[in-house]
Design a protein around this motif. Structure first.
Motif, mmCIF file in Angstrom:
data_model
loop_
_atom_site.group_PDB
_atom_site.id
_atom_site.type_symbol
_atom_site.label_atom_id
_atom_site.label_comp_id
_atom_site.label_asym_id
_atom_site.label_seq_id
_atom_site.Cartn_x
_atom_site.Cartn_y
_atom_site.Cartn_z
ATOM 1 N N ARG A 173 4.703 -9.147 1.687
ATOM 2 C CA ARG A 173 4.815 -10.202 2.678
ATOM 3 C C ARG A 173 6.153 -10.936 2.619
ATOM 4 N NH1 ARG A 173 -0.261 -9.660 1.026
ATOM 5 N NH2 ARG A 173 -1.896 -9.510 2.594
ATOM 6 N N LYS A 174 7.029 -10.506 1.719
ATOM 7 C CA LYS A 174 8.356 -11.098 1.583
ATOM 8 C C LYS A 174 9.388 -9.984 1.599
ATOM 9 C CE LYS A 174 6.735 -15.132 -0.852
ATOM 10 N NZ LYS A 174 6.862 -16.014 -1.994
ATOM 11 N N TYR A 175 10.455 -10.207 2.387
ATOM 12 C CA TYR A 175 11.462 -9.180 2.599
ATOM 13 C C TYR A 175 12.861 -9.757 2.418
ATOM 14 C CZ TYR A 175 7.320 -7.302 4.837
ATOM 15 O OH TYR A 175 6.039 -6.890 5.080
ATOM 16 N N THR A 176 13.803 -8.873 2.072
ATOM 17 C CA THR A 176 15.198 -9.280 2.034
ATOM 18 C C THR A 176 15.691 -9.384 3.482
ATOM 19 O OG1 THR A 176 16.125 -7.044 2.043
ATOM 20 C CG2 THR A 176 15.516 -7.974 -0.116
ATOM 21 N N SER A 205 -0.431 -14.905 9.943
ATOM 22 C CA SER A 205 0.696 -14.222 10.576
ATOM 23 C C SER A 205 2.046 -14.811 10.179
ATOM 24 C CB SER A 205 0.552 -14.240 12.101
ATOM 25 O OG SER A 205 0.514 -15.562 12.600
ATOM 26 N N ALA A 206 2.060 -15.881 9.418
ATOM 27 C CA ALA A 206 3.318 -16.564 9.067
ATOM 28 C C ALA A 206 4.292 -15.645 8.335
ATOM 29 C CB ALA A 206 3.028 -17.804 8.230
ATOM 30 N N PHE A 207 3.796 -14.721 7.527
ATOM 31 C CA PHE A 207 4.675 -13.832 6.773
ATOM 32 C C PHE A 207 5.571 -12.981 7.663
ATOM 33 C CE2 PHE A 207 1.047 -11.127 7.593
ATOM 34 C CZ PHE A 207 1.604 -9.881 7.827
ATOM 35 N N LEU A 208 5.168 -12.774 8.910
ATOM 36 C CA LEU A 208 5.969 -11.961 9.825
ATOM 37 C C LEU A 208 7.375 -12.534 10.001
ATOM 38 C CD1 LEU A 208 3.311 -11.276 12.610
ATOM 39 C CD2 LEU A 208 4.218 -9.598 10.997
ATOM 40 N N LEU A 241 -3.643 -3.717 18.498
ATOM 41 C CA LEU A 241 -4.519 -3.611 17.334
ATOM 42 C C LEU A 241 -3.969 -4.458 16.192
ATOM 43 C CD1 LEU A 241 -6.789 -2.277 15.641
ATOM 44 C CD2 LEU A 241 -5.165 -0.424 15.169
ATOM 45 N N CYS A 242 -2.690 -4.247 15.869
ATOM 46 C CA CYS A 242 -2.075 -4.929 14.735
ATOM 47 C C CYS A 242 -0.570 -4.979 14.904
ATOM 48 C CB CYS A 242 -2.428 -4.219 13.424
ATOM 49 S SG CYS A 242 -1.751 -2.549 13.279
ATOM 50 N N LEU A 243 0.035 -5.816 14.094
ATOM 51 C CA LEU A 243 1.482 -5.864 13.970
ATOM 52 C C LEU A 243 1.797 -5.421 12.542
ATOM 53 C CD1 LEU A 243 2.095 -9.378 15.557
ATOM 54 C CD2 LEU A 243 2.403 -7.147 16.673
ATOM 55 N N ILE A 244 2.742 -4.512 12.397
ATOM 56 C CA ILE A 244 3.160 -4.044 11.083
ATOM 57 C C ILE A 244 4.528 -4.646 10.789
ATOM 58 C CG2 ILE A 244 3.790 -2.047 9.663
ATOM 59 C CD1 ILE A 244 0.812 -2.101 10.274
ATOM 60 N N ALA A 245 4.590 -5.493 9.757
ATOM 61 C CA ALA A 245 5.866 -6.014 9.286
ATOM 62 C C ALA A 245 6.532 -4.908 8.480
ATOM 63 C CB ALA A 245 5.644 -7.247 8.416
ATOM 64 N N LEU A 246 7.841 -4.738 8.667
ATOM 65 C CA LEU A 246 8.572 -3.661 8.007
ATOM 66 C C LEU A 246 9.907 -4.187 7.504
ATOM 67 C CD1 LEU A 246 8.915 -0.543 7.452
ATOM 68 C CD2 LEU A 246 9.944 -0.414 9.733
ATOM 69 N N GLY A 247 10.204 -3.939 6.241
ATOM 70 C CA GLY A 247 11.488 -4.368 5.697
ATOM 71 C C GLY A 247 11.659 -3.944 4.257
#
Length: 183
Positions: free
Chosen positions: A23-26, A76-79, A154-160
């Motif tokens: 849930r955390k990205y650079t 959803s805040a992590f997005l 359906l969903c949102l995929i966070a990617l990083g």
């Protein structure tokens, strides 16, 4: 004559052990090559009757991602910290297995991302209320992304690139009691 497939990962078992939600990205952006590889995994995912009726909306726009991070009251805040977000969609009027097909595609993306050293996290949108009373998270996310009413998200995929390290799955903690021997 048998066909032999070459696979770059050492084993799927190890990939499954290593895949964890991040849930955390650079701030490093996802390369176009890596994004294409992740999306290719989704586009190759199995579907009911081989119809491949899902679709995907991809954004790296910080303003849109920030708006998506506020689409739900909780969860959803992590997005907001993700450099890329992928919406997994289908048309419920067109295909009754859109949820199953989208889920398989989303998980395929998550495993492919892990194999590339990227992190992901699923944000459920279907059947979730938004942060605006009486408005579904689906409606709000579609408005942010400019998606027509014929689709459902359906969903949102966070990617990083993950900035945290997660321990692999602990095989000793697997819930084997949830497996029913039907023999």
């Amino acid at each position: 004559m048998p066909i032999h497939y070459i696979c770059t990962m050492n084993s799927f078992k190890e990939l499954a052990r290593q895949r964890r939600s991040h849930r955390k990205y650079t701030e490093e952006p996802v390369s176009q090559e890596d994004l294409k590889t992740v999306l290719s995994a989704a586009l190759m995912a199995p579907t009911g009757k081989g119809l491949r009726k899902w679709s995907f909306a991809v954004t790296s726009d910080k303003t849109r991602i920030e708006a998506l991070s506020r689409v739900r009251t909780h969860g959803s805040a992590f997005l907001a910290g993700a450099p890329t977000v992928i919406a997994v969609m289908g048309n419920p009027a067109e295909l009754d297995t859109w949820i199953e097909d989208g889920s398989i595609a989303a998980v395929s993306m998550q495993y492919q991302a892990q194999d590339l050293g990227l992190g992901t996290c699923w944000c459920q949108i279907r059947n979730r209320e938004s942060s605006t009373e009486g408005v579904s998270a689906d409606s709000m996310a579609k408005e942010i992304l400019g998606i027509g009413e014929d689709k459902s998200i359906l969903c949102l995929i966070a990617l990083g690139h993950p900035c945290d390290e997660r321990k692999p799955q602990d095989e000793e903690s697997l819930r084997w009691e949830q497996v029913i021997d039907a023999d």
